[in-house]
Design a protein around this motif. Structure first.
Motif, PDB file in Angstrom:
ATOM      1  N   GLU A 123       0.825  -1.188   0.000  1.00  0.00           N
ATOM      2  CA  GLU A 123       0.000   0.000   0.000  1.00  0.00           C
ATOM      3  C   GLU A 123       0.872   1.257   0.000  1.00  0.00           C
ATOM      4  N   GLU A 124       2.130   1.144   0.476  1.00  0.00           N
ATOM      5  CA  GLU A 124       3.015   2.313   0.498  1.00  0.00           C
ATOM      6  C   GLU A 124       3.421   2.729  -0.911  1.00  0.00           C
ATOM      7  N   PHE A 130       6.095  -2.261 -10.980  1.00  0.00           N
ATOM      8  CA  PHE A 130       4.978  -2.141 -11.912  1.00  0.00           C
ATOM      9  C   PHE A 130       3.684  -2.496 -11.178  1.00  0.00           C
ATOM     10  N   ASP A 131       2.595  -1.802 -11.503  1.00  0.00           N
ATOM     11  CA  ASP A 131       1.323  -2.314 -10.999  1.00  0.00           C
ATOM     12  C   ASP A 131       0.805  -3.348 -12.006  1.00  0.00           C
ATOM     13  N   GLU A 132      -0.306  -3.947 -11.675  1.00  0.00           N
ATOM     14  CA  GLU A 132      -0.808  -5.060 -12.478  1.00  0.00           C
ATOM     15  C   GLU A 132      -1.003  -4.684 -13.956  1.00  0.00           C
ATOM     16  N   MET A 158       7.351  -6.765  -2.618  1.00  0.00           N
ATOM     17  CA  MET A 158       7.508  -6.498  -1.194  1.00  0.00           C
ATOM     18  C   MET A 158       6.151  -6.129  -0.619  1.00  0.00           C
ATOM     19  N   ALA A 159       5.799  -6.764   0.488  1.00  0.00           N
ATOM     20  CA  ALA A 159       4.520  -6.468   1.134  1.00  0.00           C
ATOM     21  C   ALA A 159       4.638  -5.186   1.945  1.00  0.00           C
ATOM     22  N   ASP A 166      -2.554 -10.493   8.032  1.00  0.00           N
ATOM     23  CA  ASP A 166      -3.621 -10.795   7.093  1.00  0.00           C
ATOM     24  C   ASP A 166      -3.485  -9.960   5.827  1.00  0.00           C
ATOM     25  N   GLN A 167      -3.119  -8.707   6.032  1.00  0.00           N
ATOM     26  CA  GLN A 167      -2.886  -7.827   4.883  1.00  0.00           C
ATOM     27  C   GLN A 167      -1.675  -8.316   4.074  1.00  0.00           C
ATOM     28  N   VAL A 168      -0.606  -8.662   4.809  1.00  0.00           N
ATOM     29  CA  VAL A 168       0.604  -9.167   4.154  1.00  0.00           C
ATOM     30  C   VAL A 168       0.272 -10.412   3.334  1.00  0.00           C
TER      31      VAL A 168
END
Ligand SMILES: *Cc1c(COP(=O)(O)O)cnc(C)c1O
Length: 225
Positions: A123-124, A130-132, A158-159, A166-168
Motif C-alpha cells: 500500500e506504500e 509495476f502495478d498489475e 515487497m509487502a 492478514d494484509q501481508v
C-alpha cells in the motif's frame, strides 16, 4: 574468529527449513562488512543480496568468485554498468528503460542477465515496481525479442511494512496469482519463468505459505542494521 556476525544455530536451522521446502535463500548483506559475508560463506552460503550497485561491486571485487550476487534494491539506470559484468540476478526491474539499459550493458559484456520484474503490491507509494496493468502492458507491448540479453525468469514483490499479517498474506497472494497468470499466458512456452521472490525477515513464513520460492533475509541472519 574474533567477532561473530551471525547467529549460526539460527541461520542453519532457517536454511535447513528452507531447503526442505525448496525455497532459495538470498542472504541480504547490505550495509554489513565483508567479514560478515565471509562468515556466512564459511557456513556454506553462496547467494548474497545487496541493494546498492557500488557497494555490490566493491564486495564482489574482494570476495570469492563463486558467490552469486543478487541486486535486490532500486537500481538507477546510470549504475547498471557497475554490476553488469558479474551480477547473477536482478530482482528489481521497475521500469522499461531499466530493462533496456540492462539489456544494453549485458550485451556489452557478452552476457544474458537473468532478471525479475518487480511488482508493486504494497500500500506504500514509496515502494517501487509495476502495478498489475503496467505489468501486462510490459509483457504485451514490449517486444522481448529486441532485448536478447535479458532473460525474465520471474517476479519480485515487497509487502506493506505492517504487523497485520492478514494484509501481508493478501498482498503475497495477489502476487502469486499474477505470477501464475503471467506463467500461463505471456510466458506459456517459457520453462525457465519460475522464480517468485517474496518474503523478508519479518514476513517470509507468510510468503512461503503463499507460494514464494525465493526469500531475501537480512536482519534475521546478520542482525539489525
Ligand atoms: C533490505 C531488504 C531485504 C531484507 O530485509 P530484512 O528485513 O533485513 O530481512 C529484502 N528485500 C529487499 C528488497 C531489501 O531491500
Amino acid at each position: 574468529m574474533e567477532q561473530s556476525y551471525i547467529n549460526t544455530k539460527e541461520y542453519l536451522s532457517i536454511r535447513e527449513e528452507l531447503q526442505a521446502q525448496q525455497v532459495a535463500l538470498v542472504a541480504v548483506s547490505k550495509t554489513k562488512p565483508v567479514e560478515a559475508i565471509q562468515e556466512a560463506y564459511q557456513l556454506g552460503q553462496r547467494i548474497f543480496g545487496e541493494n546498492r550497485a557500488l557497494e555490490l561491486r566493491d564486495k564482489y571485487e574482494v570476495l570469492p568468485k563463486d558467490i552469486e550476487w543478487h541486486m535486490i534494491g532500486h537500481l538507477q539506470t546510470n549504475k547498471v554498468k557497475y554490476i553488469a559484468p558479474f551480477v547473477h540476478l536482478i530482482h528489481s526491474i521497475d521500469k522499461i528503460s531499466l530493462l533496456k539499459e540492462v539489456n544494453k550493458r549485458a550485451a556489452q559484456n557478452n552476457r544474458v542477465i537473468d532478471v525479475l520484474i518487480q511488482v508493486h503490491i504494497a500500500e506504500e507509494a514509496s515502494k517501487h515496481g509495476f502495478d498489475e496493468t503496467e505489468l501486462f502492458q510490459l509483457l504485451q507491448e514490449t517486444n522481448l525479442e529486441t532485448l536478447p540479453n535479458i532473460n525474465i525468469i520471474g517476479l519480485m514483490g515487497m509487502a506493506t511494512f505492517t504487523s497485520d499479517q492478514d494484509q501481508v498474506k493478501q498482498e503475497f497472494q495477489h502476487l502469486q496469482r499474477l505470477f501464475e497468470q503471467v506463467k500461463t499466458t505471456a510466458f506459456e512456452a517459457k520453462e525457465d519463468f519460475n522464480v517468485l521472490s517474496m518474503g523478508m525477515s519479518g514476513d517470509y513464513l507468510t510468503a512461503i505459505q503463499q507460494g514464494s520460492n525465493m526469500v531475501r533475509l537480512g536482519s534475521i541472519i546478520f542482525g539489525a542494521r
